[in-house]
Design an enzyme around this catalytic site. Structure first.
Site, PDB file in Angstrom:
ATOM      1  N   GLU A   1      -1.871  -2.602  -3.858  1.00 12.51           N
ATOM      2  CA  GLU A   1      -1.368  -1.994  -2.618  1.00 12.51           C
ATOM      3  C   GLU A   1      -1.589  -2.900  -1.412  1.00 12.51           C
ATOM      4  O   GLU A   1      -2.686  -3.433  -1.216  1.00 12.51           O
ATOM      5  CB  GLU A   1      -2.053  -0.641  -2.378  1.00 12.51           C
ATOM      6  CG  GLU A   1      -1.561   0.068  -1.130  1.00 12.51           C
ATOM      7  CD  GLU A   1      -2.019   1.516  -1.030  1.00 12.51           C
ATOM      8  OE1 GLU A   1      -1.698   2.148  -0.010  1.00 12.51           O
ATOM      9  OE2 GLU A   1      -2.682   2.012  -1.958  1.00 12.51           O
TER      10      GLU A   1
ATOM     11  N   ASP B   1      -4.636  10.951  -4.956  1.00  9.37           N
ATOM     12  CA  ASP B   1      -5.488  11.705  -4.037  1.00  9.37           C
ATOM     13  C   ASP B   1      -4.901  11.722  -2.625  1.00  9.37           C
ATOM     14  O   ASP B   1      -5.429  12.383  -1.733  1.00  9.37           O
ATOM     15  CB  ASP B   1      -6.924  11.183  -4.043  1.00  9.37           C
ATOM     16  CG  ASP B   1      -7.037   9.714  -3.690  1.00  9.37           C
ATOM     17  OD1 ASP B   1      -6.002   9.084  -3.417  1.00  9.37           O
ATOM     18  OD2 ASP B   1      -8.175   9.193  -3.702  1.00  9.37           O
ATOM     19  N   SER B   2      -3.767  11.039  -2.450  1.00  7.47           N
ATOM     20  CA  SER B   2      -3.006  11.157  -1.201  1.00  7.47           C
ATOM     21  C   SER B   2      -2.536  12.583  -0.971  1.00  7.47           C
ATOM     22  O   SER B   2      -2.096  12.937   0.130  1.00  7.47           O
ATOM     23  CB  SER B   2      -1.798  10.214  -1.224  1.00  7.47           C
ATOM     24  OG  SER B   2      -1.046  10.367  -2.417  1.00  7.47           O
TER      25      SER B   2
ATOM     26  N   ASP C   1      -5.492  10.570 -10.253  1.00  9.12           N
ATOM     27  CA  ASP C   1      -6.528   9.843  -9.520  1.00  9.12           C
ATOM     28  C   ASP C   1      -7.917  10.431  -9.720  1.00  9.12           C
ATOM     29  O   ASP C   1      -8.095  11.658  -9.706  1.00  9.12           O
ATOM     30  CB  ASP C   1      -6.231   9.878  -8.018  1.00  9.12           C
ATOM     31  CG  ASP C   1      -5.608   8.592  -7.513  1.00  9.12           C
ATOM     32  OD1 ASP C   1      -5.676   7.568  -8.221  1.00  9.12           O
ATOM     33  OD2 ASP C   1      -5.056   8.612  -6.403  1.00  9.12           O
TER      34      ASP C   1
END
Length: 272
Positions: free
Chosen positions: A179, A43-44, A82
């Protein structure tokens, strides 16, 4: 195309797993041609290709649209898509409907969902045949609360992350993304899980690494995180665009080399 079993086998053999984001047909095609093991349709894409300030504005429709394009560009690569913000956490029925829609309509190999609170969702999705990749540590959909900073940086937070990682594996997750956490913590978690652990900003002790396509290739990004290495420079494309502009204005382009040789106006005029 890699399978979940093959990815687990890579972990067992201590063969590192490579993963890169892709958001469209050409980037997916490049990633597959490079032999990358996994593609993440993250979704980045909200920031990298849609120009949003965060992932918050990204919708399920966005993820399906881009996921389909990536699958067409990389038909032989393990693709993870995502679940965007709001797709999980409403009600279990709606969550599963969203997951099924995303999984079926993108033809992905797995979906990814963020946070430690989603273990019941992972269990239910797994039960109906949807492979889920979990995501712990810095979760971009929660940056409004936690901010962009190192996670698991205290004893209590590290212990909680270890517990959360075990819980998502027990719930049925097929892989885990960690992350922005300390290297030794990521390594410890990787050692204690049987599923592949993919790190981003988590050091080299994980089973694999993931980076954002646009970050690692310097393609239209203004800020890169500390953990991003630039492997190529796509920003040189701007130089080509400037040269094109100059040649159009000067009349240098198109030259004879780029012009069809066929002449037609004599024939047109002879008919008059």
């Amino acid at each position: 195309m890699k399978t979940v079993s093959q990815l687990i086998d890579m972990k067992q053999k201590q063969t590192k797993i490579s993963m890169v984001t892709a958001y469209d047909f050409p980037s997916a095609k490049q990633v597959e041609a490079a032999g990358i093991d996994m593609i993440l349709v993250g979704d980045s894409l909200g920031m990298t290709v849609l120009g949003y300030e965060s992932t918050v504005q990204v919708t399920l429709a966005d993820m399906i649209h881009h996921g389909r394009a990536v699958r067409r560009g990389a038909p032989n690569t393990f693709v993870v898509v995502d679940m965007p913000i709001g797709a999980v956490g409403i009600s279990m029925t709606q969550d599963l409907n969203h997951a099924l829609k995303l999984y079926q309509e993108t033809n992905a190999n797995a979906i990814k969902a963020e946070g430690a609170h989603i273990t019941p969702f992972i269990e239910k999705a797994t039960a109906i045949g949807i492979p889920v990749v979990a995501h712990l540590g810095l979760t971009p959909q929660s940056v409004g609360v936690m901010g962009y900073k190192l996670q698991g940086a205290t004893k209590e937070a590290a212990e909680q992350l270890i517990l959360d990682a075990k819980n998502v594996e027990q719930a049925g997750a097929v892989a885990l993304v960690l992350e922005a956490i300390p290297n030794d913590l990521a390594e410890e978690i990787s050692k204690h899980l049987t599923i592949p652990v993919i790190g981003i900003g988590a050091g080299k002790g994980t089973d694999g690494q993931v980076l954002v396509y646009h970050d690692m290739l310097n393609y239209g990004v203004e800020h890169k995180a500390k953990f991003v290495k630039q492997f190529a420079d796509f920003s040189v494309g701007v130089d080509g665009l400037k040269q094109y502009d100059q040649e159009v204005k000067s009349g240098a382009f198109p030259s004879e080399e780029y012009t069809y040789k066929k002449k037609i106006m004599n024939e047109v005029n002879n008919n008059d």
